[in-house]
Design an enzyme around this catalytic site. Sequence first.
Site, PDB file in Angstrom:
ATOM      1  NE  ARG A   1      -5.908   3.747   5.677  1.00  0.00           N
ATOM      2  CZ  ARG A   1      -4.959   4.658   5.573  1.00  0.00           C
ATOM      3  NH1 ARG A   1      -3.768   4.431   6.075  1.00  0.00           N
ATOM      4  NH2 ARG A   1      -5.179   5.789   4.948  1.00  0.00           N
TER       5      ARG A   1
ATOM      6  CB  SER B   1      -7.855  -2.428   5.838  1.00  0.00           C
ATOM      7  OG  SER B   1      -7.673  -1.039   6.080  1.00  0.00           O
TER       8      SER B   1
ATOM      9  CB  CYS C   1      -3.828  -2.739   3.581  1.00  0.00           C
ATOM     10  SG  CYS C   1      -2.452  -1.602   3.634  1.00  0.00           S
TER      11      CYS C   1
ATOM     12  CB  CYS D   1      -0.912   0.025   1.213  1.00  0.00           C
ATOM     13  SG  CYS D   1      -2.032   1.422   1.145  1.00  0.00           S
TER      14      CYS D   1
ATOM     15  CG  HIS E   1       2.555  -3.142   4.672  1.00  0.00           C
ATOM     16  ND1 HIS E   1       1.971  -4.252   5.243  1.00  0.00           N
ATOM     17  CD2 HIS E   1       1.547  -2.345   4.283  1.00  0.00           C
ATOM     18  CE1 HIS E   1       0.649  -4.112   5.187  1.00  0.00           C
ATOM     19  NE2 HIS E   1       0.359  -2.975   4.616  1.00  0.00           N
TER      20      HIS E   1
END
Lengths: 565, 308
Positions: free
Chosen positions: A477, A500, A547, A61, A68
């Site tokens: 997130r 997510s 993601c 992403c 990540h």
Amino acid sequence: MGKKITVDPITRIEGHLRIDVEVEGGKVVNAWASAQMWRGVEVILKGRDPREAWAFTQRICGVCTTVHAIASVRCVENALGMEIPLNAQYVRNIILCAHGMHDHMVHFYHLSALDWVDILSALKADPKKTAELAQSISDWEGNSVTYFENIQKTLKKFVESGQIGPFRNGYWGHPQMKLPPEVNLLAVAHYLTALDYQYKADQVVAILGGKNPHIQTVTVGGIALAINPDSPDAFNMERIAYIRELLLAVKEFTQKVYLNDVIAIGCLYKDWFGIGRGVTNYLAVPDLPLDTKGTRFDLPGGTIFNGDLKSYTPIKSFNDPYFRDNVAESVAHSWYEDVGVRHPWKGETIPNYTGFNYNGKYSWAKAPRFKGEPMQVGPLAQVLMGIASNHPLTMKWVNYAINKAKTLGVNLGVDDLHSTMGRHLARAIRAAMLADLALKHLELLEKNIAKGDYSIWNEVKFPKREIRGFGFHEAPRGTLSHWIVIKNGKIKNYQCVVPSTWNVSPRCEKGKLGPYEASLIDNPVVEPEKPLEVLRTIHSFDPCIACAVHIMDTRGKEIKRVKVL
Amino acid sequence: MLSFKELSRRDFLKICTIVTATMGLPATMIDKVSAALRGKKPTVVWLQFMECTGCTESLLRADHPPLGRFLLEIVNLEYHETLMPAAGKQAEEVLHDVVKREKGKYICVVEGAVSKKDGGVYCQIGGKPAIEILKEVGNKAALVIAMGTCASFGGLQAAHPNPTGAVGVWDVILRDKVINIPGCPPNPYNFLATVGYILTFGKLPELDDYRRPKFAYGRLIHDHCERRGHFDSGRFAERFGDEGHRKGYCLYKLGCKGPATYSNCPSKRFCGVDVWPVSAGHPCIGCTEPNFWDNLTPIYKPIGETEE
């Protein structure tokens, strides 16, 4: 029998998401969240060097860039049982804070605001009244009459050109749009100005990361950012000073504009503190490690079940078995072959697309569960952990928000946070915290360098035997974790359980709804042809579907069979 | 601030004809783009497929022009799923309307690869496979700009063994119609200046064999890297954090792929803060090159030793 509405594509998110809701009596009675893309990166990492996994996984992403990469290097470091130098921790931490502020700000203004703000109504606003209103909410120096006049002029010219770019066919005039013209103009103005401030936050990440999006200085063992105050071509005092100026400017906007805007708009839509509750089990991981091992942190993490803050159980370290042993994924309602509920180290990913089936499989996302329960992740989860543990910085900004809302005539309590508007507010609160923490960690870095410590990286050596590791990171997130199995110094398995994924999760084998789905239940839908309310709740989670889709195969299996109906 | 010159129509078309003839391009393509510019902003449709949205995000890291001005004053970006308020049916209506209304005149930007396998079920939008959307919207555009390495060459998902059969735009759309702006993500100015070039000069920039604009991709990184003097004199960093690394020596021994990579990173740098990976201390990974995930990895193995 209710009416089924499909919204595809959901826009103003990252990735490809389809939402189906069944509406009866003007309310949502059932919901399905479907991730619509799978890139099959699953076999790609197999056999590769673990030291470069971060580069591949970062491309999961680009909205959640940096995260990540950090989770990846942490899982390899964890597998090796290694510590990294303090400078490396601090640099990664400042990146977390700066990227988080950029991401939260863009999410509110550029991805979410148009659910609540009517651009066309802003044309009718009185700039003088707008300035008075803005100044009553915030002491930010930019809220002058001239500022709002100029923005309104620009907007007028833009609309009159007849070419209004991406703003066509928006929900202007929708009955659920409730803001007075002055607040709409205020929001449009800040939407435009926020573009300048998110850029400054991006610049901080770039100075530390070598580029942005997709940083290139995080590496297994520490960081590649050369530190040397006496070299012209290394990270030196000029770089530190640059970061500081940028962070000071972003802090101003974050704490004086962004947070106050969310509070004000939240108060004007206070019904939405009572909509979108959904799953009230929460998961967050601690982050901003203050030591080389990852045992002390500046952001709290843990779990809360059934919305009961007294159930708070902390996650204490990078090696905490409480986190490590309780994560599993179900594929019962996902487009993969049924392999049962699997822990990430033992997971398998064999894609099997069988079309959208409301009662069967309907998503490329797997269903992560913690102790068998769906968990909501995100800034709200982390803020609740802070409230539950009396974390001073969390309490500072939560109390600020509650007091500010009171001055605007709305009494907010912690229970109101379990909602669509609560998620927006928690995100802004977290951004305000990150603004303080970024400067703190810059100072920690500076002081450490001042001691003469220029170390950035520890040697990495892989044993021949099989080793396993996991790395977590509290991304914008929510809770991100990477899980790796390494044999002979090569990747044998790799799996990501992404925030997510937790939130977009379809039903699991027990039929429990995932957080997006549960939060949609009881949402009003006033005009089924224009389901703005659905967008409001979904956007409050800050979806990132590239993601979410489980893309790492843990066994490197070739795709066996794909059925296309 | 970009602007386009007010040439007389005759002169303007003369230039277009000469250039398009020289480049072997169909004359009608430039006509169509230039026709769209008569006092109005050119219409742009931005499609997103198998991607990470990093290329869109890169536009948020640009200040000349900044995204606000780009959207308000320079182009009429009518379809972009990350930005547009319309969703579901409302979004689909916009796309259909633009493609119909501006057929043959709009610029289509593509971010992300498309999947050729299994009927394209691995990426669907509004129930349609990405590859079908690309064919329809791309073929009706005047020009297609492949933004980023995924759209240009397939990108991450196309890395071995490419489970979804992911390919870049030019494997689906006529190559003459495609400009590639690779990078992972590209420097946003490579894209923005290409758009500016077309709007200002009324022609396509000079392209290399990979359809990449030469003004951005015309030189090897190795040939304009500030550390080239260290390479030539044999001064190398041997590990992260050693004396050579701190002194800013050449990163060849740490795996730098600069010698095999065409890009302007050393000269243009990123985000207005004068950085690129090498200046910070990490080797180049070659992200503007086709199939770099396979051809230029392992990242930390010196390029002389990299397997093909």
